[in-house]
Design an enzyme around this catalytic site. Structure first.
Site, mmCIF file in Angstrom:
data_model
loop_
_atom_site.group_PDB
_atom_site.id
_atom_site.type_symbol
_atom_site.label_atom_id
_atom_site.label_comp_id
_atom_site.label_asym_id
_atom_site.label_seq_id
_atom_site.Cartn_x
_atom_site.Cartn_y
_atom_site.Cartn_z
ATOM 1 C CG ASN A 17 -2.137 -1.066 0.922
ATOM 2 O OD1 ASN A 17 -3.071 -0.570 -0.169
ATOM 3 N ND2 ASN A 17 -2.395 -2.149 1.835
ATOM 4 C CG LEU A 93 0.395 -5.163 11.592
ATOM 5 C CD1 LEU A 93 1.068 -6.492 11.300
ATOM 6 C CD2 LEU A 93 -1.289 -5.395 11.235
ATOM 7 C CG HIS A 112 -9.927 -2.799 8.654
ATOM 8 N ND1 HIS A 112 -9.393 -3.025 9.645
ATOM 9 C CD2 HIS A 112 -11.062 -3.584 8.458
ATOM 10 C CE1 HIS A 112 -9.951 -4.196 9.977
ATOM 11 N NE2 HIS A 112 -10.872 -4.504 9.489
ATOM 12 C CG ASP A 153 -10.112 -1.219 12.764
ATOM 13 O OD1 ASP A 153 -9.379 -0.461 12.194
ATOM 14 O OD2 ASP A 153 -9.983 -2.297 13.030
HETATM 15 C C1 GRF Z 1 -3.291 -4.879 4.222
HETATM 16 O O1 GRF Z 1 -4.427 -5.991 3.706
HETATM 17 C C2 GRF Z 1 -3.934 -3.848 4.964
HETATM 18 O O2 GRF Z 1 -5.182 -3.567 4.784
HETATM 19 C C3 GRF Z 1 -3.621 -4.582 6.145
HETATM 20 O O3 GRF Z 1 -2.494 -5.189 6.123
HETATM 21 C C4 GRF Z 1 -2.044 -5.387 4.755
HETATM 22 C C5 GRF Z 1 -0.821 -4.535 4.601
HETATM 23 O O4 GRF Z 1 -0.280 -4.944 3.229
HETATM 24 N N1 GRF Z 1 -3.762 -3.790 7.354
HETATM 25 P P1 GRF Z 1 0.887 -4.098 2.600
HETATM 26 O O5 GRF Z 1 2.016 -4.050 3.831
HETATM 27 O O6 GRF Z 1 0.428 -2.777 2.217
HETATM 28 O O7 GRF Z 1 1.329 -4.900 1.600
#
Ligand code: GRF
Length: 209
Positions: A17, A93, A112, A153
């Protein structure tokens, strides 16, 4: 053209992301600059990518993380160095301390991997979300971008996209959801950076071009 917004990204994982936001900025789609990547995982994909691409990183030490006062002080010291416009939690996290949420009210976005309020809150992270979705036999799932408030959330939802579940398992759902995360997160970050978000009756709305 308006000033480039300054973004701080928090990430704990592979960083896809974060990388998607970086790429859209690089292509000129998002008028912003990522000034800092904060992580609690020193060797995660997000940190490695940031280092390779000359983005400043701040990694939270395990001992600091365990002490809520030190954790908050660490984040405040890193965040207060610049005039930040936006914080993006891209697969981060850990909780953001309440004081920081209050200082940066309506300036923190989180992605999320479910259709909140379903499958959100304590214990719902990563694959656990998709596992719970499969077990519930829900016909749809999706992803949500929301502003962060002091309730985990539960902050105001900015954008959601849903997908149909058909003969999927946890891995295939995760893959499909991640794909839409890479669409809606950059889209909302762009909207924020272009000042296209309005608050009506305490609900955020993305206005058209
Ligand atoms: C994603 O699914 C996000 O929504 C969740 O953890 C994952 C992270 O993926 N909280 P990345 O590290 O962005 O590849």
């Amino acid at each position: 053209m308006a000033d480039r917004k300054k973004i701080v990204v928090f990430a704990s994982g592979a960083g896809s992301n974060f990388i998607s936001i970086y790429n859209y900025i690089d292509e000129g789609y998002i008028n912003a600059e990522i000034v800092l990547l904060i992580s609690n995982k020193p060797n995660c994909g997000a940190v490695n990518f940031a280092k390779k691409h000359g983005i400043s990183t701040a990694v939270i030490d395990r001992d600091v993380m365990k002490d809520s006062v030190k954790y908050q002080e660490f984040l405040l010291s890193k965040l207060s160095f610049a005039d930040i416009d936006l914080i993006v939690l891209a697969g981060y996290l850990k909780m953001i301390p309440e004081e920081i949420v209050c200082i940066y009210e309506n300036k923190i976005l989180n992605i999320h991997p479910s259709l909140l309020p379903k499958f959100g809150g304590k214990g719902y992270y990563g694959m656990k979300v998709h596992q719970a979705v499969i077990e519930s036999k829900e016909p749809f799932t999706g992803a949500t971008v929301h502003f962060v408030n002091t309730k985990y959330d539960e902050g105001p939802i900015l954008l959601q996209k849903k997908i149909k579940i058909c003969n999927d398992d946890v891995a295939s759902i995760a893959e499909k959801v991640l794909k839409i995360e890479h669409e809606i997160l950059p889209y909302t970050v762009k909207a924020f950076c272009d000042d296209k978000i309005r608050w009506i009756d305490n609900k955020p709305l993305i206005i058209g071009n």
